[in-house]
Design a protein around this motif. Structure first.
Motif, PDB file in Angstrom:
ATOM      1  N   SER A   1       9.539   1.163  -5.206  1.00 38.26           N
ATOM      2  CA  SER A   1       8.523   2.209  -5.126  1.00 38.26           C
ATOM      3  C   SER A   1       8.994   3.355  -4.222  1.00 38.26           C
ATOM      4  CB  SER A   1       7.198   1.634  -4.624  1.00 38.26           C
ATOM      5  OG  SER A   1       6.201   2.627  -4.595  1.00 38.26           O
TER       6      SER A   1
ATOM      7  N   ARG B   1       4.355   2.101   2.133  1.00 44.31           N
ATOM      8  CA  ARG B   1       5.512   2.644   1.420  1.00 44.31           C
ATOM      9  C   ARG B   1       5.988   3.942   2.063  1.00 44.31           C
ATOM     10  NH1 ARG B   1       4.080   4.814  -4.011  1.00 44.31           N
ATOM     11  NH2 ARG B   1       3.267   6.458  -2.671  1.00 44.31           N
ATOM     12  N   ASP B   2       5.036   4.790   2.437  1.00 44.67           N
ATOM     13  CA  ASP B   2       5.377   6.118   2.931  1.00 44.67           C
ATOM     14  C   ASP B   2       5.705   6.145   4.427  1.00 44.67           C
ATOM     15  OD1 ASP B   2       4.900   6.870   0.322  1.00 44.67           O
ATOM     16  OD2 ASP B   2       2.904   7.678   0.725  1.00 44.67           O
TER      17      ASP B   2
ATOM     18  N   SER C   1       0.846  -1.200   0.000  1.00 43.93           N
ATOM     19  CA  SER C   1       0.000   0.000   0.000  1.00 43.93           C
ATOM     20  C   SER C   1       0.882   1.251   0.000  1.00 43.93           C
ATOM     21  CB  SER C   1      -0.894   0.020   1.241  1.00 43.93           C
ATOM     22  OG  SER C   1      -0.109   0.168   2.420  1.00 43.93           O
ATOM     23  N   THR C   2       0.312   2.355  -0.444  1.00 45.43           N
ATOM     24  CA  THR C   2       1.055   3.621  -0.398  1.00 45.43           C
ATOM     25  C   THR C   2       1.324   4.018   1.058  1.00 45.43           C
ATOM     26  OG1 THR C   2      -1.022   4.850  -0.572  1.00 45.43           O
ATOM     27  CG2 THR C   2       0.197   4.486  -2.614  1.00 45.43           C
TER      28      THR C   2
ATOM     29  N   GLN D   1       5.913   9.884  -8.758  1.00 48.75           N
ATOM     30  CA  GLN D   1       4.864   9.342  -7.885  1.00 48.75           C
ATOM     31  C   GLN D   1       3.909   8.408  -8.613  1.00 48.75           C
ATOM     32  OE1 GLN D   1       5.295  10.316  -4.514  1.00 48.75           O
ATOM     33  NE2 GLN D   1       4.143   8.429  -4.387  1.00 48.75           N
ATOM     34  N   ASP D   2       3.529   8.768  -9.838  1.00 49.80           N
ATOM     35  CA  ASP D   2       2.613   7.915 -10.600  1.00 49.80           C
ATOM     36  C   ASP D   2       3.247   6.567 -10.892  1.00 49.80           C
ATOM     37  OD1 ASP D   2       0.678   9.884 -10.580  1.00 49.80           O
ATOM     38  OD2 ASP D   2       1.241  10.676 -12.556  1.00 49.80           O
TER      39      ASP D   2
ATOM     40  N   GLU E   1       0.900  -1.251  -7.446  1.00 46.90           N
ATOM     41  CA  GLU E   1      -0.315  -1.917  -7.943  1.00 46.90           C
ATOM     42  C   GLU E   1       0.042  -3.176  -8.736  1.00 46.90           C
ATOM     43  OE1 GLU E   1      -3.914  -3.074  -8.071  1.00 46.90           O
ATOM     44  OE2 GLU E   1      -3.407  -1.282  -6.924  1.00 46.90           O
TER      45      GLU E   1
ATOM     46  N   ASP F   1       3.463   4.504  -7.659  1.00 42.80           N
ATOM     47  CA  ASP F   1       2.162   3.915  -7.317  1.00 42.80           C
ATOM     48  C   ASP F   1       1.825   2.752  -8.246  1.00 42.80           C
ATOM     49  OD1 ASP F   1       1.998   5.848  -5.350  1.00 42.80           O
ATOM     50  OD2 ASP F   1       0.460   7.036  -6.365  1.00 42.80           O
TER      51      ASP F   1
END
Length: 190
Positions: free
Chosen positions: A160, A92-93, A88-89, A166-167, A174, A170
């Protein structure tokens, strides 16, 4: 009084290990000195050796603790929830609160045997839990499969995290989710 002392010492050790988990994942093993690790726990350097023999001892203890926490959180989730949460973002963050493998694997690989053993034991316990779900009749058969899917997930998360686009970052997550679920599904139904 002695009982309070022992409980206090255990609570202090716990505080050091929890703070070290966050610091090590954020700054790395080499980037985290004993003084910074102790300051995070609100303690002085002098208190360190009352709890740990060496920095290596603290790192190994922290790795064990981090992987135990990860294993416990996974026990209440489906395999799909684990994959989606891991890639998940949010995960990741959140390097500091995230997976120790994704944050520290390269340094663990260069660490001493006790640290590598702590990592191996903790990681294999997680993998064996997954393997038991994948192949209840013969979990040993699914062990390498589960470990290779985990390796794919760790690498996906690391890539990632490293991308500035960023795109693209992400999209990598996915695709990683789809890849991991496909591999797990093939093993699960195959």
């Amino acid at each position: 009084m002695a009982r309070y002392g022992k409980e206090h010492k255990q609570a202090t050790r716990r505080r050091i290990v929890e703070a070290a988990g966050r610091r090590l994942k954020r700054d790395g093993i080499d980037g985290s000195g004993v003084s910074a690790l102790m300051a995070d726990a609100g303690l002085t350097n002098g208190a360190f050796y009352a709890h740990f023999d060496s920095k290596e001892d603290l790192v190994a203890t922290t790795v064990v603790d981090q992987l135990r926490g990860q294993r416990e959180s996974y026990s209440a989730q489906s395999l799909e929830e684990i994959v989606r949460g891991y890639l998940s973002t949010q995960h990741r963050d959140d390097t500091e609160g995230g997976c120790p493998s994704a944050a520290l694997l390269d340094e663990i690989a260069r660490s001493s045997d006790p640290v590598k053993r702590a990592y191996t034991d903790g990681q294999v316990a997680i993998i064996d839990d997954v393997a038991a779900r994948l192949a209840p009749v013969d979990p040993k058969l699914a062990r390498v499969q589960a470990l290779s899917v985990f390796a794919l997930m760790v690498g996906t998360l690391q890539v990632s995290r490293a991308l500035t686009d960023q795109d693209l970052a992400d999209a990598v997550l996915e695709q990683g989710i789809q890849n991991a679920l496909t591999l797990l599904g093939a093993e699960h139904h195959g």
